[in-house]
Design a protein around this motif. Structure first.
Motif, PDB file in Angstrom:
ATOM      1  N   LEU A  39     -40.466 -54.258  57.089  1.00  7.01           N
ATOM      2  CA  LEU A  39     -41.012 -54.697  56.300  1.00  7.01           C
ATOM      3  C   LEU A  39     -40.207 -54.877  54.833  1.00  7.01           C
ATOM      4  CD1 LEU A  39     -44.306 -52.400  56.470  1.00  7.01           C
ATOM      5  CD2 LEU A  39     -43.907 -55.008  56.775  1.00  7.01           C
ATOM      6  N   GLU A  40     -38.967 -54.124  54.603  1.00  9.34           N
ATOM      7  CA  GLU A  40     -37.997 -54.247  53.566  1.00  9.34           C
ATOM      8  C   GLU A  40     -37.663 -55.963  53.726  1.00  9.34           C
ATOM      9  OE1 GLU A  40     -37.618 -52.236  56.355  1.00  9.34           O
ATOM     10  OE2 GLU A  40     -35.875 -51.941  56.697  1.00  9.34           O
ATOM     11  N   GLU A  41     -37.403 -56.401  55.038  1.00 10.49           N
ATOM     12  CA  GLU A  41     -37.103 -57.671  54.930  1.00 10.49           C
ATOM     13  C   GLU A  41     -38.017 -58.529  54.867  1.00 10.49           C
ATOM     14  OE1 GLU A  41     -33.895 -56.597  59.063  1.00 10.49           O
ATOM     15  OE2 GLU A  41     -36.014 -58.142  59.251  1.00 10.49           O
ATOM     16  N   VAL A  42     -39.208 -58.359  55.082  1.00  6.63           N
ATOM     17  CA  VAL A  42     -40.516 -59.218  54.717  1.00  6.63           C
ATOM     18  C   VAL A  42     -40.330 -59.423  53.445  1.00  6.63           C
ATOM     19  CG1 VAL A  42     -42.838 -59.278  54.976  1.00  6.63           C
ATOM     20  CG2 VAL A  42     -41.508 -58.995  56.903  1.00  6.63           C
ATOM     21  N   LEU A  43     -40.522 -58.146  52.718  1.00  2.00           N
ATOM     22  CA  LEU A  43     -40.702 -57.923  51.119  1.00  2.00           C
ATOM     23  C   LEU A  43     -39.504 -59.024  50.545  1.00  2.00           C
ATOM     24  CD1 LEU A  43     -41.871 -54.511  51.019  1.00  2.00           C
ATOM     25  CD2 LEU A  43     -43.131 -56.509  50.184  1.00  2.00           C
ATOM     26  N   ALA A  44     -38.401 -58.869  51.083  1.00  2.05           N
ATOM     27  CA  ALA A  44     -37.134 -59.365  50.559  1.00  2.05           C
ATOM     28  C   ALA A  44     -37.005 -60.990  50.658  1.00  2.05           C
ATOM     29  CB  ALA A  44     -35.742 -58.950  51.072  1.00  2.05           C
ATOM     30  N   VAL A  94     -28.119 -60.643  60.334  1.00  5.84           N
ATOM     31  CA  VAL A  94     -29.255 -60.896  59.532  1.00  5.84           C
ATOM     32  C   VAL A  94     -28.997 -61.465  58.113  1.00  5.84           C
ATOM     33  CG1 VAL A  94     -31.175 -59.773  58.324  1.00  5.84           C
ATOM     34  CG2 VAL A  94     -30.475 -58.779  60.854  1.00  5.84           C
ATOM     35  N   GLU A  95     -27.962 -61.125  57.531  1.00  2.00           N
ATOM     36  CA  GLU A  95     -27.679 -61.748  56.266  1.00  2.00           C
ATOM     37  C   GLU A  95     -27.391 -63.150  56.386  1.00  2.00           C
ATOM     38  OE1 GLU A  95     -24.488 -60.288  53.793  1.00  2.00           O
ATOM     39  OE2 GLU A  95     -25.562 -58.265  54.025  1.00  2.00           O
ATOM     40  N   ARG A  96     -26.681 -63.673  57.596  1.00  2.00           N
ATOM     41  CA  ARG A  96     -26.298 -65.086  57.775  1.00  2.00           C
ATOM     42  C   ARG A  96     -27.799 -65.841  58.087  1.00  2.00           C
ATOM     43  NH1 ARG A  96     -22.108 -66.058  62.588  1.00  2.00           N
ATOM     44  NH2 ARG A  96     -23.905 -65.682  63.899  1.00  2.00           N
ATOM     45  N   LEU A  97     -28.515 -65.140  58.739  1.00  2.00           N
ATOM     46  CA  LEU A  97     -29.687 -65.789  59.074  1.00  2.00           C
ATOM     47  C   LEU A  97     -30.622 -66.015  57.982  1.00  2.00           C
ATOM     48  CD1 LEU A  97     -31.904 -66.688  61.528  1.00  2.00           C
ATOM     49  CD2 LEU A  97     -32.838 -64.435  61.110  1.00  2.00           C
ATOM     50  N   PHE A  98     -30.738 -65.129  57.047  1.00  2.00           N
ATOM     51  CA  PHE A  98     -31.450 -65.001  55.603  1.00  2.00           C
ATOM     52  C   PHE A  98     -30.894 -66.229  54.878  1.00  2.00           C
ATOM     53  CE2 PHE A  98     -33.985 -60.916  55.469  1.00  2.00           C
ATOM     54  CZ  PHE A  98     -34.566 -61.332  56.832  1.00  2.00           C
ATOM     55  N   ALA A  99     -29.544 -66.399  54.753  1.00  4.04           N
ATOM     56  CA  ALA A  99     -28.968 -67.417  53.987  1.00  4.04           C
ATOM     57  C   ALA A  99     -29.285 -68.651  54.391  1.00  4.04           C
ATOM     58  CB  ALA A  99     -27.690 -67.047  54.042  1.00  4.04           C
ATOM     59  N   THR A 100     -29.374 -68.792  55.955  1.00  3.33           N
ATOM     60  CA  THR A 100     -29.742 -70.095  56.289  1.00  3.33           C
ATOM     61  C   THR A 100     -31.235 -70.295  56.017  1.00  3.33           C
ATOM     62  OG1 THR A 100     -28.431 -69.350  58.264  1.00  3.33           O
ATOM     63  CG2 THR A 100     -29.699 -71.216  58.497  1.00  3.33           C
ATOM     64  N   ILE A 101     -31.994 -69.327  55.945  1.00  3.51           N
ATOM     65  CA  ILE A 101     -33.387 -69.635  55.945  1.00  3.51           C
ATOM     66  C   ILE A 101     -33.788 -69.892  54.262  1.00  3.51           C
ATOM     67  CG2 ILE A 101     -35.717 -68.558  55.611  1.00  3.51           C
ATOM     68  CD1 ILE A 101     -35.157 -66.868  58.017  1.00  3.51           C
ATOM     69  N   HIS A 102     -32.906 -69.356  53.398  1.00  2.00           N
ATOM     70  CA  HIS A 102     -33.007 -69.729  52.068  1.00  2.00           C
ATOM     71  C   HIS A 102     -32.450 -71.260  51.801  1.00  2.00           C
ATOM     72  CE1 HIS A 102     -34.881 -66.288  50.212  1.00  2.00           C
ATOM     73  NE2 HIS A 102     -33.794 -65.438  50.841  1.00  2.00           N
ATOM     74  N   LYS A 103     -31.341 -71.555  52.438  1.00  5.44           N
ATOM     75  CA  LYS A 103     -30.880 -72.763  52.395  1.00  5.44           C
ATOM     76  C   LYS A 103     -31.921 -73.888  52.667  1.00  5.44           C
ATOM     77  CE  LYS A 103     -26.672 -74.047  54.227  1.00  5.44           C
ATOM     78  NZ  LYS A 103     -25.514 -73.609  54.564  1.00  5.44           N
ATOM     79  N   LEU A 104     -32.493 -73.531  53.861  1.00  4.87           N
ATOM     80  CA  LEU A 104     -33.450 -74.529  54.288  1.00  4.87           C
ATOM     81  C   LEU A 104     -34.749 -74.633  53.478  1.00  4.87           C
ATOM     82  CD1 LEU A 104     -33.601 -73.649  58.131  1.00  4.87           C
ATOM     83  CD2 LEU A 104     -32.964 -75.946  56.977  1.00  4.87           C
ATOM     84  N   ASN A 105     -35.166 -73.626  52.822  1.00  4.27           N
ATOM     85  CA  ASN A 105     -36.182 -73.497  52.065  1.00  4.27           C
ATOM     86  C   ASN A 105     -35.904 -74.362  50.850  1.00  4.27           C
ATOM     87  OD1 ASN A 105     -37.921 -71.267  49.898  1.00  4.27           O
ATOM     88  ND2 ASN A 105     -39.003 -72.614  51.414  1.00  4.27           N
ATOM     89  N   ALA A 106     -34.490 -74.138  50.305  1.00  8.32           N
ATOM     90  CA  ALA A 106     -34.406 -74.942  48.995  1.00  8.32           C
ATOM     91  C   ALA A 106     -34.145 -76.498  49.257  1.00  8.32           C
ATOM     92  CB  ALA A 106     -32.952 -74.477  48.606  1.00  8.32           C
ATOM     93  N   SER A 107     -33.912 -76.707  50.879  1.00  5.41           N
ATOM     94  CA  SER A 107     -33.793 -78.099  50.893  1.00  5.41           C
ATOM     95  C   SER A 107     -35.227 -78.715  51.386  1.00  5.41           C
ATOM     96  CB  SER A 107     -32.918 -78.512  51.899  1.00  5.41           C
ATOM     97  OG  SER A 107     -33.469 -78.002  53.132  1.00  5.41           O
ATOM     98  N   GLY A 108     -36.412 -77.888  51.062  1.00  2.04           N
ATOM     99  CA  GLY A 108     -37.916 -78.445  51.124  1.00  2.04           C
ATOM    100  C   GLY A 108     -38.434 -78.221  52.512  1.00  2.04           C
ATOM    101  N   VAL A 109     -38.122 -77.133  53.210  1.00  2.00           N
ATOM    102  CA  VAL A 109     -38.713 -76.777  54.314  1.00  2.00           C
ATOM    103  C   VAL A 109     -39.412 -75.586  54.234  1.00  2.00           C
ATOM    104  CG1 VAL A 109     -38.396 -75.748  56.973  1.00  2.00           C
ATOM    105  CG2 VAL A 109     -36.677 -77.609  55.910  1.00  2.00           C
TER     106      VAL A 109
END
Lengths: 338, 340, 338, 511
Positions: free
Chosen positions: D212-217, D188-203
């Motif tokens: 819910l704790e994940e959702v909130l995070a 999950v951590e690996r996945l979230f890191a990827t999502i954040h990276k993508l988000n940072a690049s404008g996605v």
């Protein structure tokens, strides 16, 4: 680790057709030992020509089965294509050969469109749809021919010549068979389109959600097998010269499906190769010729054929399963025992 | 309103298709004007040989106030003809003529037809004698075996190995001829010939061709293949016409001239035989009228005469079998005189 | 719309029966247009015998197909059983024991199909395609080009006997079929084995997780199918009074057509005996109507093929249009509200 | 186009859904839903099973057509656009079940829907594709070969392949539908890191999750769906778990497990030296009457396989499973006779018969009670079915409804309920709340607790750390097919489980 797995993968793919190839070698050895004349060149070339028609249709059927479908109507389609072509040739003896070939392929393609539409947009399981069109197209053969057969003297010499000659010495019939197999091999292993055909068979739901046009691919493979069955109709005419409305292509579907399945294509879709099908066709050709050549009584022949087909499929399946099991186990063990 | 009726559309379409199909494929059906209704059931459809018999029927029917309906199953299976016999019984036809696919399996049904007062004739193939009034065979089946052996001898000058390429192992006529041939050979007929194999092409061109090819490979000294079946002889001739052995191995047997013309002309086939199948139809049509109108009871020794039909008179043999006429040999000289 | 779906009728015809019933009715009308004798009790009686064999095979196949398998070898199993019967009769065994032996042969051959499928893990389509050839071959080995006839008088002509006399009477085959249908109905829909059979066809993995011994359920279905083939062999021998090696050739496709037309899912998990029974009578009516209208074999086959496709296709098209209309209606409603 | 976007600036929405409605048959799954997504936003959608989350994202990604409403993507109308058109405009949907082709290789899976643009060479450049795929895989920290067939990969690796397939295209909107359901914490951590990276690049990202704790995070904004309607759109910073649950369920529910943590000393099941080649290596443990034994570990550690081996579904080469009151059990039949039940993780494939009715699903394990002499008794089946339905409060329209039509939570209840007429003494349950909404989850937890209190022994595999820790009396952690350690009482903590599961013994987190 990556390198290790990689080499194992190619190992499996290399060995995929190995079992059936071995089986053919054994059969050849046995038949040759009992009756050396089995290897006479005219006998071998006759086996190949009879197998050629099977290969052309089998090449198409492979892709159909890969997409989790089946086409039972290939025999009728071949018959209709041959009949229409024969009727054109009879009424217009000067019609160019290439034109006749195109007519047959178009007729086959139309049958393929019908099957494809029923299976894709009609959502009818292919085994039911083509069981229906098997009978309908056979009925069409009777209607268009008005129950009159095409005799050898109605068939243009140029068509007959397809089974005996060509510019490069090998008969056209075999060239067509070779081209059909190579085409399927190329499409399935080298092109994206081919990968999509396999993807649709491997996981239809995923294919839809990845935006692959499921219906289009289904229709396409049915048209493809239809066109090849049409070409098969030409080759049938070239080889047998008589086109009888009741006989032409009757029961071909059983031989074709046997060949494809013997060749290792998964009947549930997703995997299968042109080379495997070619080997499956050759095995069937060798069996039906060889059993008579070595003097198996005609009454034992059907029995032996059934048994050997079963044996070929069973051995091939066991070998493949073992390989896959070992491979998967090896991958898991890399994780489990570290 | 339209909601409920929309469901009827497919139904309507289906019935339209059904009627359309029936309208276009109904055989010439009986009209009130004719006196005799006859159903002829060949082995299967699309076979040029049986088309010739049908032609004979129609030719004779014109002058006999008779309508002939021809219906046949899709395949020549043992029991596939039964529904058509049943239908004829229900339609209360005057006579059924049938080329049976099986010597025994049709018997119970045919007996029921006879019980219903229908004249039953077997044409070109027979059942047990008790199941029909009379049988019309094209040639004397008991001598055809010998004829085939002699024919083979004549195309290879009386010497050498040869093989039979038969239709199916269950065809009664084929088996009768094969048995006749064996008896003749065992009795010392054509001592120069050696029958090396009997194979079955299942009346399918692919299988027949494969078997013919296998014979060529197995028997290097093979001189002739005799295929007493129209499908087999054409397939064997086609194999040889494209083989280096063309002319070295002879193909003979029974076939129609139209089908074989090509191979006689290109030298693959020296000679083959058949008879006039139309004659069988003509005799059958006339005999039906005789039985119905003149109360003729077919039995051995009876003589029948029809003017303008083949040789004109026939004497019924054992079990009321009528032999239409002698076989006709076709060769390069005479083949262009025949068209069927 | 909703009134159409939730019809307040007490007795609702299951959707899979609508097609076959429609076909049955239309064929009856069509047939009686062709001949005033068509609907006569006597003609119905004389005609049932031939179809009952197909019907019995279809009943047994319903089990196999619901179970997610298929048995293409039924006709060949029938032939091999008939071959055993004939051979034993020719050898002088009393006819009763010949019949028992035939049924037992069917059972064994069905069991062999099942064992190969289960033990080797091969798809049943492939296995029974091979045994289709194998069992027919065994029959040819047994019978060669010979014919066995001269069965005892009291054995021959079972199909013409009446269980209840008079006019209309109840012919023996029909009585047998009714009894068999009831038994099969009970087994499939009222017994534990039946629900296990349906469930393991619906989802074999879940069945294993629910404690169903899927393999033994499958094996039972195959053995049952074989046994019924043996029974049919006895019936067909009694009806024809003779045995040759091509007996029952091609019956498998007819039987499968009956099953599929009766609404059984070709992929398993859904189906009903009532569907198979009605569909048998529908096909019988169509065939008989076409025969009485003097329509030839190939066209009969084509009509059946067409009906097969239409029974699957028409409900699909219908629900597509209903769905489309509903969507339009909702869209309009939403527009109005907006 | 680009300049137009710039003109509108940051405030514009990438995606706008206006009054979207959708029916499946007669049932409305989405009613007048409005949803928008700002540029560069991570927008979470939460709701119970059957609230319409998946349907909404399927409509957005073009998988199912909308009945009523409009969808605008980057300002242009995409309401009735074909799925391919939508995907080509940069939208990708990642499901909880990876949508992959098991027979094809990783590379082929990634490239199979790649569009060759007109005007360029028609030949697909496999070499180049291989390079790109390898690079993307490396970025995500994956080590498997691109030529490996996908069916040989673990679920987590397959999810990465799915992700790479999405990344190969020019992404503008990534939709992830319950991506973490089958992943372990590190994955999950690996996945979230990827999502954040993508988000940072404008996605922009739409995220659907049950935890819910994940959702909130992870999210910026949260849309809450209930029964096909939007009940609230909240800024993540202005809400909390309790509020979300109240909004989702419409009432307050007690999510704490209320575990009394008491168990007797009587052994219910004894597993010794169990081996199933490739999956389970030499596993021994005991579970006592009234005890909930949790089994933790990473996906692929052999936990599900262990349960299946105990239940007799898997080939075992050595070892023994003994129930003191019923003796040794080897086959499924013996297991069921010894009052053992298994509720599998993958209910669609292993637990339920989706195309059969609810009653049939419930009855199939209870034929010994409903039938007599092999003859079914429909009246008794109905009674027992009804009893189980009521006991578990399965929401349905009729007992003859197909299970396929039920929501995930209700399906899970059926999958569990079908065993409970059998006086189960030992319940093996695999991921009891996977893909289950909070309400059903709480009910299932309460049921497990109550059953344990009544003396049932429960062996529970769970990847949901909170569930595992709160419910279990004792936890064994598996790693690579073996037991890596056992935790009980005060030893139980998230960190301890993780440490054992990932093979880090005492040095804490690293790597």
């Amino acid at each position: 680790m990556a390198v290790n797995v990689n080499s194992k993968v190619s190992y499996i793919f290399k060995k995929r057709e190995f079992g059936i190839f071995l089986f053919i070698l054994i059969l050849l050895a046995v038949f040759g030992a009992i009756e050396p004349r089995f290897f006479r060149s005219d006998n071998l070339s006759a086996i190949l020509s009879s197998v050629g028609i099977l290969m052309v249709v089998g090449a198409g059927q492979t892709l159909v089965i890969v997409t989790r479908n089946i086409d039972l109507s290939v025999g009728s389609t071949l018959g209709l294509a041959a009949m229409v072509m024969g009727m054109v040739a009879r009424s217009k003896p000067d019609f160019p050969i290439i034109g006749l070939i195109i007519i047959a392929m178009v007729v086959g393609g139309i049958c393929g469109v019908l099957n494809g539409l029923l299976v894709s947009y009609g959502k009818i399981p292919s085994i039911i749809a083509t069981l229906g069109t098997l009978a309908i197209i056979r009925g069409a053969v009777f209607v268009v021919s008005n129950n009159v057969q095409i005799d050898p003297n109605d068939v243009p010499k140029g068509i007959i010549a397809l089974s005996t000659t060509s510019p490069i010495g090998i008969p056209w019939l075999l060239i067509f068979a070779f081209l059909a197999i190579v085409l399927v091999w190329y499409v399935s292993s080298q092109t994206l389109l081919g990968k999509r055909v396999y993807a649709v068979g491997s996981n239809p739901e995923a294919a839809v959600s990845r935006g692959l046009s499921f219906n289009k691919i289904t229709i396409m493979v049915f048209i493809f097998v239809g066109v090849l069955a049409g070409l098969g109709g030409v080759l049938y005419t070239a080889r047998y010269a008589t086109i009888n409305p009741a006989d032409v292509g009757r029961g071909l579907e059983f031989d074709v499906i046997s060949a494809v399945v013997i060749g290792g294509t998964n009947i549930f879709g997703g995997s299968g190769t042109a080379l495997g099908t070619a080997l499956g066709c050759i095995l069937i050709g060798i069996l039906s010729n060889g059993l008579t050549v070595v003097g198996v009584s005609p009454f034992w022949k059907a029995c032996a054929t059934g048994f050997l087909i079963l044996a070929a499929v069973a051995i091939d399946n066991l070998v493949r399963k073992k390989q896959e099991e070992n491979f998967l186990l090896a991958i898991r063990n890399q994780r489990v025992v570290k | 309103m339209n909601k409920k009726h929309k469901a009827l559309v497919p139904v309507l379409g289906m019935s339209l298709i059904l009627t359309g199909v029936s309208a276009s494929f109904m055989a010439t059906s009986a009209t009130a004007a004719t006196k005799y209704k006859v159903t002829y059931i060949p082995k299967n459809l699309g076979n040029p040989y049986f088309d010739a018999i049908v032609n004979g029927f129609n030719k004779a029917a014109k002058g006999l106030n008779m309508t002939v309906k021809v219906v046949a199953p899709a395949q020549a299976g043992a029991t596939d003809q039964i529904p058509f016999i049943e239908a004829a019984i229900q339609q209360k036809v005057d006579a059924i003529a049938i080329s049976p696919n099986d010597a025994n399996a049709l018997c119970p049904t045919l007996k029921r037809a006879m019980k219903a007062g229908i004249v039953v004739l077997t044409v070109n193939g027979d059942t047990t004698a008790a199941c029909r009034h009379a049988s019309i065979t094209p040639v004397d089946f008991s001598v055809l075996g010998k004829y085939l052996v002699d024919q083979t001898a004549s195309v290879i000058d009386g010497k050498g190995e040869w093989a039979f390429l038969s239709a199916t192992s269950t065809a009664p006529d084929q088996n009768a001829w094969l048995a006749g041939a064996k008896t003749y050979i065992d009795g010392g007929g054509q001592p120069g010939l050696k029958l090396v194999a009997t194979v079955y092409g299942d009346d399918a061109p692919e299988k027949s061709a494969t078997e013919a090819q296998a014979l060529l490979a197995k028997y290097p000294n093979l001189k002739a293949i005799n295929a007493p079946t129209t499908v087999g002889i054409a397939a064997a001739a086609q194999v040889l016409s494209t083989s280096p052995l063309k002319g070295k191995v002879q193909v003979t047997g029974l076939g129609t001239p139209d089908q074989m013309r090509q191979y006689v002309k290109d030298g693959t086939v020296k000679a083959f035989s058949l008879w006039d199948p139309g004659l069988e139809g003509e005799i059958a049509a006339n005999l039906i009228v005789s039985i119905k109108a003149k109360n003729v009871k077919p039995k051995a020794g009876l003589t029948i005469a029809y003017k303008g039909v083949g040789p004109g008179t026939w004497k019924l043999g054992k079990d009321a079998v009528i032999i239409a006429g002698p076989p006709q040999e076709f060769n390069a000289k005479n083949i262009d005189n025949f068209h069927f | 719309m909703s009134s159409l779906i939730k019809a307040p009728s007490r007795f609702k015809v299951p959707s899979y029966l609508i097609g076959p019933i429609l076909i049955l009715v239309i064929a009856m009308i069509y047939g009686s247009l062709g001949s005033e004798y068509f609907l006569q009790p006597s003609s119905i009686i004389f005609n049932t015998g031939r179809y009952i064999e197909i019907g019995l095979l279809a009943l047994a196949l319903t089990f196999v197909i619901i179970n997610g398998d298929i048995d293409l070898s039924v006709a060949s199993t029938l032939a091999a059983s008939a071959g055993v019967l004939a051979k034993m009769w020719a050898a002088g065994v009393p006819i009763f024991w010949c019949c028992i032996a035939a049924i037992f042969t069917g059972f064994i051959l069905g069991l062999i199909n099942g064992l190969i499928v289960i033990k080797l893990g091969l798809p049943s389509l492939v296995v029974t395609l091979a045994t289709l050839a194998l069992y027919r071959g065994i029959t040819q080995v047994m019978l060669g080009d010979g014919v066995v006839a001269n069965y005892p008088e009291n054995f021959v002509g079972f199909d013409q006997r009446l269980v209840i006399g008079g006019n209309p009477g109840l012919p023996a085959p029909l009585a047998l079929f009714i009894a068999a249908s009831l038994i099969f109905y009970f087994i499939l829909h009222r017994s534990n084995y039946g629900i296990k059979n349906i469930m393991s066809g619906s989802n074999p993995s879940s069945s294993k997780f629910s404690g169903i011994d899927v393999n033994s359920v499958r094996l039972t279905a195959f053995a049952l199918s074989g046994t019924v083939c043996g029974l049919c062999a006895v019936m067909i021998t009694s009806r024809l009074g003779s045995t040759i090696s091509n007996v029952g050739l091609g019956l498998e496709l007819l039987a499968i057509t009956v099953v599929v037309l009766g609404g059984t899912d070709i992929f398993g998990g859904r189906g009903a005996i009532s569907g198979t029974v009605v569909s048998l009578f529908a096909i019988m009516a169509v065939r008989e109507a076409l025969v009485i209208q003097d329509i030839n074999g190939q066209v009969q086959d084509a009509v059946i093929g067409l009906l097969l496709i239409l029974t699957v296709l028409v409900p699909r098209i219908r629900s597509y249009y209903i769905e489309k209309r509903n969507r339009k209606k909702r869209f309009n409603e939403a527009q109005r509200n907006a | 186009m680009a300049s137009e976007c710039e003109k509108r600036g940051n405030a514009i929405n990438v995606l706008e859904c206006k009054s979207v409605s959708k029916w499946y048959g007669e049932a409305a799954v989405l009613k007048n839903v409005n949803f928008d997504l700002a540029e560069n936003e991570i927008h979470a959608i939460v709701g119970e099973n059957g609230a319409g989350k998946s349907t909404l994202v399927k409509i957005i990604s073009g998988l199912v057509p909308v009945d009523v409403g409009t969808i605008k993507f980057e300002g242009s109308d995409r309401t009735f656009a074909h799925i391919r058109e939508i995907q080509n405009s940069g939208v990708a949907l990642i499901h909880q079940e990876p949508r992959l082709f098991p027979d094809l290789s990783v590379l082929e899976n990634v490239c199979v829907d790649y569009q060759i643009r007109d005007g360029k060479s028609k030949r697909f450049n496999w070499k180049k594709a291989e390079e790109e795929t390898k690079e993307l895989l490396a970025q995500l920290g994956c080590s498997f070969s691109v030529h490996s067939p996908v069916k040989a990969l673990s679920v987590a690796d397959q999810q990465m392949v799915d992700m790479v397939s999405a990344l190969r295209k020019k992404l503008k909107l990534l939709i992830v539908d319950e991506p973490t359901a089958s992943l372990t914490p590190s994955e999950v951590e690996r996945l979230f890191a990827t999502i954040h990276k993508l988000n940072a690049s404008g996605v922009s990202i739409i995220f659907i999750g049950h935890r819910l704790e994940e959702v909130l995070a992870i999210s910026n904004r949260i849309t809450v769906l209930k029964d096909g309607e939007v009940v609230a759109v909240k800024k993540t910073s202005e809400t909390n778990e309790d509020e979300l649950i109240r909004l989702m369920v419409g009432r307050n529910i007690d999510t704490s497990a209320n575990n009394l943590k008491s168990s007797s000393n009587q052994v219910s099941l004894k597993v010794s030296n169990l081996v199933s080649p490739g999956f389970v290596a030499d596993v021994s443990f005991e579970v006592k009457k009234g005890e909930i034994l949790g089994i933790g570990g990473l996906v692929g550690a052999g936990r599900s396989e262990l349960l299946e081996t105990i239940f007799g579904l898997r080939k075992r080469t050595s070892g023994e499973v003994v129930s003191p009151s019923h003796g040794s059990l080897k086959t499924v039949k013996q297991a069921i006779a010894s009052r053992v039940a298994l509720v599998p993780e993958d209910r669609a494939h292993n637990g339920l018969f989706l195309n059969r009715s609810i009653t049939e699903n419930l009855v199939i394990t209870n034929l010994n009670l409903t039938s007599k002499g092999g003859k079914r008794n429909f009246a008794r089946e109905k009674v027992i079915g009804q009893e189980l339905i009521e006991k578990f409060r399965v929401k349905l329209s009729s007992a003859s409804q197909l299970v396929r039509e039920l929501s995930g939570g209700n399906q899970q209840k059926v999958s569990l309920a079908k065993w409970l007429k059998q006086e189960v003494e030992i319940l093996l349950i695999d991921e009891p709340s996977r893909g289950v909404d909070v309400g059903s989850k709480a009910e299932i937890h309460q049921f497990l607790n109550a059953s344990a209190k009544d003396g049932m022994a429960v062996v529970m595999v769970s990847s949901d750390m909170r569930e595992l820790i709160e419910l279990s009396h004792r936890i064994i952690v598996m790693r690579n097919g073996r037991i890596a350690g056992e935790l009980s009482g005060s030893e139980i903590s998230e960190e301890a489980v993780l440490r054992l599961a990932s093979g880090l013994l005492s040095t804490g987190r690293g790597n």
